[in-house]
Design a protein around this motif. Structure first.
Motif, PDB file in Angstrom:
ATOM      1  N   UNK A  10       0.854  -1.187   0.000  1.00 55.82           N
ATOM      2  CA  UNK A  10       0.000   0.000   0.000  1.00 55.82           C
ATOM      3  C   UNK A  10       0.888   1.235   0.000  1.00 55.82           C
ATOM      4  N   UNK A  11       0.511   2.174  -0.857  1.00 52.49           N
ATOM      5  CA  UNK A  11       1.252   3.435  -0.918  1.00 52.49           C
ATOM      6  C   UNK A  11       1.017   4.188   0.387  1.00 52.49           C
ATOM      7  N   UNK A  12       2.075   4.426   1.136  1.00 54.43           N
ATOM      8  CA  UNK A  12       1.916   5.080   2.433  1.00 54.43           C
ATOM      9  C   UNK A  12       2.460   6.492   2.445  1.00 54.43           C
ATOM     10  N   UNK A  13       3.022   6.878   1.293  1.00 58.29           N
ATOM     11  CA  UNK A  13       3.661   8.181   1.251  1.00 58.29           C
ATOM     12  C   UNK A  13       2.687   9.284   1.552  1.00 58.29           C
ATOM     13  N   UNK A  14       3.126  10.503   1.708  1.00 61.19           N
ATOM     14  CA  UNK A  14       2.147  11.549   1.972  1.00 61.19           C
ATOM     15  C   UNK A  14       1.205  11.713   0.786  1.00 61.19           C
ATOM     16  N   UNK A  15      -0.050  11.806   1.075  1.00 60.01           N
ATOM     17  CA  UNK A  15      -1.040  11.953   0.013  1.00 60.01           C
ATOM     18  C   UNK A  15      -1.343  10.631  -0.663  1.00 60.01           C
ATOM     19  N   UNK A  16      -2.147  10.717  -1.702  1.00 55.88           N
ATOM     20  CA  UNK A  16      -2.518   9.519  -2.428  1.00 55.88           C
ATOM     21  C   UNK A  16      -1.539   9.280  -3.558  1.00 55.88           C
ATOM     22  N   UNK A  17      -1.631   8.068  -4.088  1.00 58.49           N
ATOM     23  CA  UNK A  17      -0.703   7.733  -5.171  1.00 58.49           C
ATOM     24  C   UNK A  17      -0.968   8.619  -6.377  1.00 58.49           C
ATOM     25  N   UNK A  18      -2.217   8.965  -6.582  1.00 60.11           N
ATOM     26  CA  UNK A  18      -2.544   9.811  -7.730  1.00 60.11           C
ATOM     27  C   UNK A  18      -2.351  11.285  -7.466  1.00 60.11           C
ATOM     28  N   UNK A  19      -1.931  11.619  -6.250  1.00 59.70           N
ATOM     29  CA  UNK A  19      -1.819  13.025  -5.898  1.00 59.70           C
ATOM     30  C   UNK A  19      -0.448  13.596  -6.196  1.00 59.70           C
ATOM     31  N   UNK A  20      -0.219  14.762  -5.628  1.00 56.72           N
ATOM     32  CA  UNK A  20       1.047  15.441  -5.871  1.00 56.72           C
ATOM     33  C   UNK A  20       1.920  15.357  -4.640  1.00 56.72           C
ATOM     34  N   UNK A  21       3.172  15.181  -4.878  1.00 54.71           N
ATOM     35  CA  UNK A  21       4.098  15.093  -3.753  1.00 54.71           C
ATOM     36  C   UNK A  21       4.433  16.496  -3.280  1.00 54.71           C
ATOM     37  N   UNK A  22       5.056  16.558  -2.134  1.00 58.00           N
ATOM     38  CA  UNK A  22       5.394  17.867  -1.577  1.00 58.00           C
ATOM     39  C   UNK A  22       6.476  18.574  -2.382  1.00 58.00           C
ATOM     40  N   UNK A  23       7.243  17.768  -3.120  1.00 58.95           N
ATOM     41  CA  UNK A  23       8.326  18.382  -3.891  1.00 58.95           C
ATOM     42  C   UNK A  23       7.813  19.001  -5.184  1.00 58.95           C
TER      43      UNK A  23
END
Lengths: 474, 672
Positions: free
Chosen positions: A299-312
């Motif tokens: 499961x993608x646990x990074x910030x936000x959703x997999x389809x979203x935008x990263x903080x960078x």
């Protein structure tokens, strides 16, 4: 020897409130049916809810039923696999279900009592033997009260079938029907909880208040384990070249090959007329996919959703592409490094309906079917005073919740949805407790001394009929 | 050997060389390594084997100090169940712990025989240990008539009420569940006409609050029906109170607010967090502020003890001020140095600390503080116009008089006020203040309080002066009375004396019961007896009466008066003084009148003074001595004694003038 001496004493009943009456707990699910003695921590009998059918040559109507792991995985001629449960998690085929459950109980837990030699008829010269007394004694559960589980949305006649089988077929002295959400909460030691149950066929959100489900707020959707399997099938089909899924039973022998190269294996062939039914292959493929889900899907646990935008600034998909992949080898030796994006992608649909893969036979999920939407809609139908308590006691159960990173992601999603409330997950770190959560809760409940007064006794059943379940098991 | 045996039998000579007759069984002499003792060698090769061989044997059974008891599956009943279900559990044989036996009712035995046919028929079954946990909520009970008379509600039919009450009892008043499971469907109305369609009334949607309100209403009313309010126990009464006070609308509103609170957005939450942080910072700093203030007090040298003669006069000149400032600065510096030192050591101890949230707080706080300052200091062009309220708040005054130069501390004013010329007087003022329970250092010396305080001190001073004077007068009066007595003894016969005591007794009786205002009346009647009275006097009397009325009336309006009243109580013995003071206060307004009166003091005085004396005595404790004195006083007031009257006249005149003078002075002072 002092300690040994102590262990022979019964534990003080006041310590844990237990008073065991050798009750049985039966917890049917879509994937497996769990049965065992109350008071134990793991079910002794775990039987697939699938059963094999071999149509007999002479009378095609009567098929031989095969139950249990040991028989349904063998590619017998013309074997077909079907399930007693519907995709909703409720029992569909009651007759077979009764057989399956009896198999589960009698194969491991209780034996059918051998008929006394004097009356079993074998030593009797006469042909006309009276069968009444024999039948009485042959009932498999004559001494064990039975606690059965049901889903939160089980209603109407389906609730009454269980007690009929238990009382009529098995001769149980007492019976009880419990909601599996409540039991999962009990297994985590919570009388009030929001139970998130990720099974094979359904995700069920069950708000439990003081050991009672809030019926109107129970929500469910089919985006569970089997949905992920279908996502994987779509993913495999859409990759270039398509990834074949060869189940174990088709492989006669294999040799190791390099990653990405075609498999070098000899496949088993079946004489025409004896091939197993396609449902058998489907069932076996599912086993391969289960293995894949257990070892590769993440499961993608990074910030936000997999389809979203990263903080960078970039998309999370770009970020995911840089994550390491995982290798997987199919039963025929074909193997490949599965990139991280695919690993995330397969399950992202549970959280984000836009990321789900779809085709004609797998329609895309609606936005209301994602797990976060389910929880939100469930909570919105619960009294406001209860909501913070529920969010603070989210019990995660079901084998499909075992996806790596699932709990973290859910926590993140819910905290984002309810920033003002403290969201707390109760997710056991033990595989067994997640898989058999509701059974364990049933085991606890049925072994409690205070539960004795709740059982529906045979006498009550005879007095009131099967409708008593509706009246008593609320 | 076989061969030799055969030869023996056959009598044949032996074939081989003749055998030695007794083939000596020579034990091979084993020579061990030299230097080994014989015993050791024997151990190795000969003699008894060193290890005794014991026949293999099983481990002995442990000898238990008790007889093991077997487990057996024992059936048991449950008194909480009505159907006599018999379950079995494993128990040690003969274990009778928690075996409360269940009386076997026919139902039980029937069930037992039905269900456990081959079971040995036990006469008694042990009851479940858990039956006692079967508790149920009391369902409100009401009959149809009771419902009709007391519980009728337009919104709720009886059926629905019954349904609700049953459901609530079923779920043990778990309202959340009750609301979840509430599925009341009104029954079809019985139809008279075949033609009309069966109308099922629409089920009204019920919220949890509606249900609760209805249930509590019903429950409270039935409670009263079964047990009137007067005979309820306190817990029952509490429950009843709670139920009657349930307000569904308020509950709805509360839930709405709770929902709003829960649905706060991230930003709102963040803002709230910031505010909370700010608040906690302020609270923290408040303590610091208090400490600093205290330190400042200490530095300024106001010991919390008795009033000190120490003044701040030295700081009033500009030199003194600069000195003070320098002192403070150096002390501040020292303190800051100390603080820095402390912080440094703390930092060293805690390691990387500046990156923590507190560091961030500080910077934020600075920025916020800066913003505020800017807003307030530079936001306005020119001096800000203050509203009247703000002026009051900040203590801005626009004095008309000229101010004395230099800084003036309020506490200085306080100390100054509390000081008199003589030390004795000062201590008396102090004593009066302590009696009033006013601290000598005011806790909150605002401008208003200080002015009031000054006023109070002024009145205390007046009081003291007047008291002194009255004491003096008392003494003189006594002296004169003594003289008068002597003269009377000479001059007068016994007739008058016989008359007088009866009047006195009457007076005494009156005193026992009547109020002070009546005293004034009595005074007048006494004076009516006296022949020489004129209109002016009557006027004067009226005024006095008013005064005494004033005194007797409930203690009034402003704080000062109340304080005076307190003094009244405290100085019970010196009430006359008080009276005088009150008089003075009254007279403030009528000062001029008083002054006019002074002109004809010559005629008035005797009567006034007489009255005063009378008042004195009336207010004094009613012991015999006083009564005697009174007799004499009354006698003295009789017009017959001419000579003493003239003498006392002069004295009284003097006292009156002093009183008026004092009152003038005090009123003037107060006006100032």
């Amino acid at each position: 020897m002092a300690t040994g001496q102590a262990s022979t004493k019964p534990p003080d009943a006041n310590e844990y409130g237990g008073d065991e009456i050798s009750a049985l707990v039966l917890d049917p699910g879509y994937s497996t049916t769990r049965a065992g003695f109350a008071g134990e921590d793991v079910p002794k009998a775990i039987v697939p809810s699938f059963h094999g059918l071999i149509p007999s040559e002479s009378t095609p109507k009567h098929a031989k039923q095969l139950f249990g792991d040991n028989s349904i995985n063998i590619p017998l001629p013309r074997i077909s696999i079907s399930n007693v449960m519907s995709k909703e998690g409720t029992v569909e085929d009651w007759d077979t279900a009764a057989n399956l459950w009896e198999y589960a109980i009698t194969s491991r837990l209780t034996n059918t009592k051998p008929t006394p030699l004097a009356s079993n008829g074998l030593n009797d010269p006469n042909e006309d033997i009276t069968m009444e007394g024999v039948e009485e004694q042959e009932k498999p559960l004559g001494e064990n009260p039975l606690l059965m589980t049901e889903t939160g949305w089980n209603a109407g006649k389906d609730r009454e079938k269980g007690i009929e089988i238990a009382m009529e077929n098995w001769g149980c002295p007492a019976f009880w029907l419990a909601r599996n959400g409540v039991l999962a909460a009990f297994a985590s030691g919570k009388p009030t909880a929001l139970v998130v149950d990720l099974g094979a066929s359904t995700i069920a959100i069950t708000p439990v208040h003081d050991g009672l489900i809030l019926k109107k707020a129970v929500t469910r959707s089919p985006l569970a384990g089997n949905f992920v399997s279908n996502q994987l099938r779509l993913l495999f089909a859409s990759s270039q070249p398509p990834i074949p899924i060869t189940p174990h039973y088709l492989v006669a022998s294999k040799t190791a090959v390099d990653a990405g190269t075609p498999a070098q294996a000899t496949y088993r062939t079946f004489a025409p007329g004896t091939e197993p039914h396609p449902s058998f292959r489907q069932f076996q493929e599912e086993r391969v996919l289960t293995e894949f889900k257990e070892s590769v899907v993440n499961v993608w646990t990074g910030p936000g959703r997999l389809g979203g935008h990263s903080q960078q600034g970039g998309t999370n998909i770009d970020v995911a592409k840089q994550h390491p992949g995982k290798p997987f080898e199919m039963p025929d030796g074909w193997n490949q490094m599965f990139p991280a994006l695919d690993r995330y992608r397969a399950i992202e649909g549970i959280f984000d309906h836009k990321m789900a893969l779809s085709d004609a036979s797998n329609p895309p999920p609606s936005p209301g079917q994602t797990i976060t939407a389910l929880i939100s809609s469930s909570l919105s139908q619960v009294d406001i005073d209860l909501r913070p308590h529920l969010l603070g006691n989210i019990v995660i159960t079901g084998a499909s919740s075992w996806f790596a990173g699932f709990t973290d992601r859910l926590q993140q999603e819910l905290q984002a949805a309810y920033p003002g409330v403290r969201v707390r997950m109760v997710a056991s770190g033990q595989m067994v407790e997640r898989k058999f959560g509701s059974w364990i809760g049933g085991s606890i409940l049925a072994s409690l001394g205070t539960f004795h007064q709740l059982w529906i006794s045979k006498k009550e059943y005879e007095e009131h009929g099967s409708g008593i379940v509706e009246k008593r098991c609320k | 050997m076989m061969g030799s045996d055969a030869r023996d039998v056959l009598g044949l000579p032996s074939a081989g060389p003749p055998k030695p007759a007794t083939p000596k069984v020579q034990k091979p002499k084993v020579r061990g390594p030299t230097g080994m003792s014989r015993e050791v060698l024997d151990l190795k090769y000969e003699g008894a084997p060193p290890i005794s061989i014991v026949a293999p044997k099983f481990k002995e059974k442990p000898k238990l100090p008790f007889k093991p008891r077997p487990w057996e599956e024992t059936p048991f009943g449950n008194s909480a169940r009505k159907d006599g279900l018999i379950l079995r559990h494993w128990r040690r044989k003969g274990d009778v712990s928690n075996a409360a036996t269940l009386p076997v009712t026919p139902a039980d035995s029937n069930a037992a025989s039905e269900m456990e046919q081959d079971e040995k028929a036990t006469p008694t079954l042990s009851d479940s240990h858990w039956a006692k946990f079967n508790v149920k909520v009391d369902r409100p009970q009401y009959t149809d008539e009771q419902y009709e008379t007391h519980l009728k509600n337009d919104d709720w039919s009886k059926e629905e009420t019954d349904y609700l009450v049953d459901l609530a009892a079923d779920f043990d008043l778990r309202w959340i569940v009750v609301a979840d499971r509430y599925e009341y469907e009104p029954k079809e109305q019985p139809k008279d006409h075949e033609g009309s369609m069966a109308v099922t009334p629409q089920a009204k949607p019920r919220t949890q609050e509606d249900m609760k309100a209805r249930y509590y209403d019903v429950a409270a009313k039935t409670m009263v029906l079964h047990n009137p309010l007067s005979s309820m126990s306190s817990s029952e009464f509490d429950a009843h109170e709670k139920m009657t006070k349930y307000d569904p609308n308020q509950e709805r509103k509360r839930k709405m607010y709770a929902e709003q609170l829960m649905n706060r957005t991230d930003e709102e939450k963040y803002e709230e967090e910031m505010l909370l942080k700010e608040l906690s910072r302020i609270v923290l700093n408040q303590e610091k502020l208090f400490n600093e203030r205290k330190a400042l007090y200490d530095r300024l040298g106001i010991p919390p003890g008795p009033p000190q003669t120490h003044s701040t006069a030295m700081y009033q000149s500009s030199q003194g001020l600069t000195q003070l400032m320098q002192n403070l600065l150096t002390q501040n510096k020292n303190k800051e140095l100390e603080k820095k030192e402390k912080r440094r050591s703390a930092m060293a101890a805690e390691g990387d600390f500046s990156g923590g949230p507190s560091g961030m707080d500080r910077s934020q706080r600075h920025s916020i503080g800066g913003g505020l300052e800017k807003r307030f200091s530079f936001g306005q062009g020119g001096p800000r116009q203050l509203s009247a309220r703000e002026e009051q708040k900040y203590g801005v005054s626009h004095p008309n008089e000229r101010l004395t130069g230099g800084v003036q501390f309020r506490h200085e004013r306080i100390t100054k006020a509390g000081q008199a010329k003589s030390g004795v007087q000062t201590s008396r003022i102090g004593a009066a203040l302590t009696e009033l329970k006013i601290p000598q250092r005011l806790t909150m010396p605002t401008a208003k309080v200080v002015t009031e305080y000054e006023k109070l001190i002024e009145s205390i001073k007046t009081l003291l002066e007047v008291r002194k004077l009255s004491e003096k007068l008392d003494g003189e009066i006594k002296v004169w009375q003594a003289q008068k007595e002597q003269q009377e003894a000479k001059d007068r016969g016994e007739e008058v004396k016989e008359e007088e005591p009866s009047q006195v007794v009457e007076n005494e009786e009156e005193e026992d019961t009547k109020e002070v205002d009546e005293q004034a009346e009595r005074r007048r009647t006494a004076e009516a007896e006296d022949d020489d009275e004129d209109e002016e006097n009557a006027e004067e009397k009226e005024e006095e009466k008013e005064d005494s009325d004033e005194e007797a009336s409930p203690k009034e309006r402003n704080k000062d008066d109340e304080e005076d009243a307190e003094v009244d109580e405290n100085f019970a013995g010196d009430q006359d003084d008080e009276e005088e003071e009150e008089e003075e206060e009254e007279e403030e307004e009528e000062e001029e009148e008083e002054e006019e009166g002074e002109d004809d003091e010559d005629e008035e005085m005797p009567i006034e003074a007489e009255a005063e004396v009378e008042v004195d005595n009336n207010d004094e404790d009613q012991d015999d001595a006083n009564a005697n004195e009174e007799n004499e006083n009354d006698r003295a007031s009789s017009p017959a004694s001419a000579a003493p009257t003239t003498r006392s006249e002069g004295l009284r005149k003097r006292s009156a003038s002093v009183i008026s003078h004092v009152s003038n002075k005090s009123s003037k002072r107060q006006r100032r």
